[in-house]
Enzyme design. Structure first.
Site, short mmCIF file in Angstrom:
data_model
loop_
_atom_site.label_atom_id
_atom_site.label_comp_id
_atom_site.label_asym_id
_atom_site.label_seq_id
_atom_site.Cartn_x
_atom_site.Cartn_y
_atom_site.Cartn_z
N HIS A 1 0.78 -1.14 -0.15
CA HIS A 1 -0.17 0.00 -0.04
C HIS A 1 0.89 1.23 0.00
CE1 HIS A 1 -3.29 2.99 1.18
NE2 HIS A 1 -3.78 2.00 0.78
N ASP B 1 -7.75 -5.31 -0.16
CA ASP B 1 -8.56 -6.21 -1.55
C ASP B 1 -8.07 -7.74 -0.99
OD1 ASP B 1 -9.34 -4.43 -3.09
OD2 ASP B 1 -7.62 -3.47 -3.43
N1 ACO Z 1 4.10 -7.81 -4.77
C1 ACO Z 1 5.33 -7.74 -5.01
N2 ACO Z 1 6.14 -6.55 -4.58
C2 ACO Z 1 5.59 -5.56 -4.47
C3 ACO Z 1 4.06 -5.53 -4.07
C4 ACO Z 1 3.29 -6.61 -4.27
N3 ACO Z 1 2.08 -6.70 -4.05
N4 ACO Z 1 3.96 -4.29 -3.91
C5 ACO Z 1 4.74 -3.43 -3.67
N5 ACO Z 1 6.00 -4.23 -4.21
C6 ACO Z 1 7.46 -3.96 -4.18
C7 ACO Z 1 7.78 -2.96 -5.34
O1 ACO Z 1 8.09 -3.82 -6.39
C8 ACO Z 1 8.78 -2.25 -4.87
O2 ACO Z 1 10.05 -2.89 -5.01
P1 ACO Z 1 11.55 -2.17 -5.41
O3 ACO Z 1 11.66 -1.06 -3.99
O4 ACO Z 1 12.61 -3.19 -5.06
O5 ACO Z 1 11.44 -1.68 -6.54
C9 ACO Z 1 8.39 -2.01 -3.34
O6 ACO Z 1 7.63 -3.01 -3.04
C10 ACO Z 1 7.63 -0.72 -3.26
O7 ACO Z 1 6.53 -0.68 -3.94
P2 ACO Z 1 5.86 0.45 -4.97
O8 ACO Z 1 5.44 -0.07 -6.32
O9 ACO Z 1 6.78 1.53 -4.82
O10 ACO Z 1 4.68 0.90 -3.85
P3 ACO Z 1 3.64 1.89 -4.49
O11 ACO Z 1 3.34 2.72 -3.17
O12 ACO Z 1 3.97 2.60 -5.84
O13 ACO Z 1 2.58 0.88 -4.72
C11 ACO Z 1 0.57 -0.46 -4.70
C12 ACO Z 1 1.47 0.57 -3.87
C13 ACO Z 1 0.43 0.04 -5.83
C14 ACO Z 1 -0.65 -0.54 -3.69
C15 ACO Z 1 1.43 -1.80 -4.64
O14 ACO Z 1 1.89 -2.25 -3.48
C16 ACO Z 1 0.84 -2.82 -5.68
O15 ACO Z 1 0.92 -2.84 -6.82
N6 ACO Z 1 0.30 -3.84 -4.72
C17 ACO Z 1 -0.50 -4.90 -5.35
C18 ACO Z 1 -1.87 -4.33 -5.88
C19 ACO Z 1 -3.09 -4.05 -5.02
O16 ACO Z 1 -2.95 -4.98 -4.04
N7 ACO Z 1 -3.47 -2.91 -5.08
C20 ACO Z 1 -4.51 -2.66 -3.93
C21 ACO Z 1 -4.26 -1.23 -3.19
S1 ACO Z 1 -5.29 -1.03 -1.80
C22 ACO Z 1 -6.30 -0.14 -2.82
O17 ACO Z 1 -6.00 0.51 -3.61
C23 ACO Z 1 -7.79 -0.16 -2.42
#
Ligand code: ACO
Length: 428
Positions: free
Chosen positions: A306, A363
């Site tokens: 998140h 989710d």
């Molecule tokens: N699975 C694997 N790796 C992940 C995940 C995940 N679900 N979420 C984040 N990471 C990793 C990223 O690859 C990144 O790694 P790095 O530092 O080596 O590059 C690190 O964790 C930080 O992640 P970001 O992408 O910078 O986090 P951001 O804040 O941009 O994204 C998000 C948040 C979009 C929710 C992300 O965690 C994600 O894609 N999760 C899966 C989709 C999801 O569940 N979305 C629902 C969110 S809640 C909502 O909207 C209701």
């Protein structure tokens, strides 16, 4: 605490005021930065930018805290009442009994769709994505409520809010019935908000759907947990669209489009597909974790991570407990719940997820709960939208009521061609 920061740009030193929220959030006020120095800030995902001042929802992402109008989210779980929570988010305080009754009556009065809107469903392909239908139909509502496009007083705002919050469930249920080729069920004015939605979804011409208290409570809870989450992607969309003084119907329709994306509300569908794939033997939980960690693979562990929470999302905690309770009450089992628990256990023990502080988000368990109620996967994000609508309306109202609101218009860093001359077609 200092109430200003000093910034040096070249040989210029300027003072930036520091703003503070009621829970101690601190922000540099850079509104005069460009005028004073000629530079702007660069924050492409807005992850470090406060879009506004807001008194609706408080999140402490480090501690995993969520409060609506100051009230901890956990306190809404005891006797979940979505309509009450919706009114409170929009109008800023818990409603008195007569206010709640009036609003509930307004919802009942507005539950039908204009026949013109209803006929529109007949021309939509049966396999059309329900989120496309929802967004188009919310926008379409503006055609039928033109007296509610300006909303200059509280009463007309309440009237528009009631239309949206009431009709959204009728639209959602009609689109589901259409996808199955079943006749639509008109709303039943004797049923409460969630029971009425379930009736419109599942009653048959020869058999009334019986709504149990357990399922009705679970749906109320589910909607409440999704009702607001401060400046998330779809809510910021409402603020951007609304800042141009676009009407409430158009602003909420735009928010539905943002919510549809798999990185936002669409993640609940991705979670379900991931769990189903594991269940069907296409992937083991261990492989799933491995793929999610593989940077060459676009796959993510959906329902994890998140932008704001660096701790367990409190909504996920409540939903996980609700799943246990509902399955126990309904005397049912779902193998996908066991798979979800296993995935969570593996991820929370894995240094990749631990180091990045990635925890289950809302989710991760919501789809399993919706499935227990008989709601199909392609309606999950629509249910999220029904729940989130009060939040969108509350933010639209807060922005609309604030006399200092200006059109939202960010800057950019231009990286294109320097000035070039136009070449006539025959010389290219
Ligand atoms: N699975 C694997 N790796 C992940 C995940 C995940 N679900 N979420 C984040 N990471 C990793 C990223 O690859 C990144 O790694 P790095 O530092 O080596 O590059 C690190 O964790 C930080 O992640 P970001 O992408 O910078 O986090 P951001 O804040 O941009 O994204 C998000 C948040 C979009 C929710 C992300 O965690 C994600 O894609 N999760 C899966 C989709 C999801 O569940 N979305 C629902 C969110 S809640 C909502 O909207 C209701």
């Amino acid at each position: 605490m200092a109430d200003k920061a000093i910034l040096t740009v070249g040989d210029q030193k300027i003072e930036l005021p520091i703003l503070e929220g009621t829970e101690g959030d601190r922000a540099l006020d850079i509104t005069k930065l460009r005028d004073q120095t000629g530079v702007v800030t660069f924050d492409p995902s807005l992850g470090n930018t406060s879009l506004c001042r807001s008194a609706i929802t408080f999140i402490d992402g480090e501690q995993g805290v969520l409060r609506y109008r100051g009230i901890p989210i956990e306190q809404f779980t005891v006797k979940p009442n979505f309509v009450e929570a919706a009114w409170m988010l929009i109008f800023g305080r818990l409603p008195k009994r007569e206010e709640l009754v009036r609003f509930s009556n307004l919802l009942t009065e507005n539950e039908l769709l204009h026949e013109g809107v209803k006929h529109q469903f007949q021309h939509i392909p049966p396999d059309a994505p329900p989120m496309a239908i929802l967004s188009a139909t919310l926008s379409h509502l503006a055609c039928y409520h033109q007296e509610l496009l300006a909303l200059e007083d509280e009463e007309s705002l309440e009237a528009a809010a009631a239309r949206l919050i009431s009709k959204v469930r009728t639209i959602a249920a009609f689109s589901y019935r259409r996808s199955l080729g079943l006749p639509v069920n008109y709303p039943d004015p004797h049923l409460r908000y969630c029971a009425n939605f379930l009736h419109m979804m599942f009653s048959l011409p020869y058999q009334q759907y019986i709504v149990t208290r357990e399922v009705e409570d679970a749906l109320n809870l589910m909607f409440i947990l999704h009702a607001d989450h401060e400046q998330n992607c779809s809510t910021s969309t409402v603020r951007i669209v609304g800042s141009a003084k676009a009407n409430l119907f158009a602003s909420c329709a735009a928010a539905v489009c943002a919510l549809w994306g798999p990185l936002h509300g669409g993640a609940n569908v991705e979670v379900m597909e991931m769990l189903q794939r594991i269940h069907d033997g296409g992937l083991s939980p261990e492989d799933c974790i491995r793929e999610a960690k593989d940077k060459t693979n676009p796959f993510r562990l959906y329902g994890f991570g998140h932008r704001v929470y660096r701790n367990y999302d409190p909504r996920a905690k409540i939903l996980k407990e609700a799943c246990d309770k509902v399955f126990h009450q309904l005397k049912r089992k779902d193998p996908l719940l066991d798979i979800a628990r296993k995935l969570e256990e593996l991820a929370l023990a894995d240094p990749y997820f631990v180091d990045r502080r990635l925890y289950p988000n809302v989710d991760f368990y919501s789809g399993i709960l919706l499935r227990a109620m008989g709601i199909p996967t392609n309606m999950f994000t629509v249910c999220f939208a029904i729940g989130r609508l009060p939040g969108w309306i509350a933010h639209w109202k807060e922005q609309h009521d604030d006399p200092s609101t200006k059109i939202l218009r960010p800057r950019q860093i231009y990286t294109g061609q320097p000035k070039t001359d136009y070449t006539p077609l025959e010389k290219r």
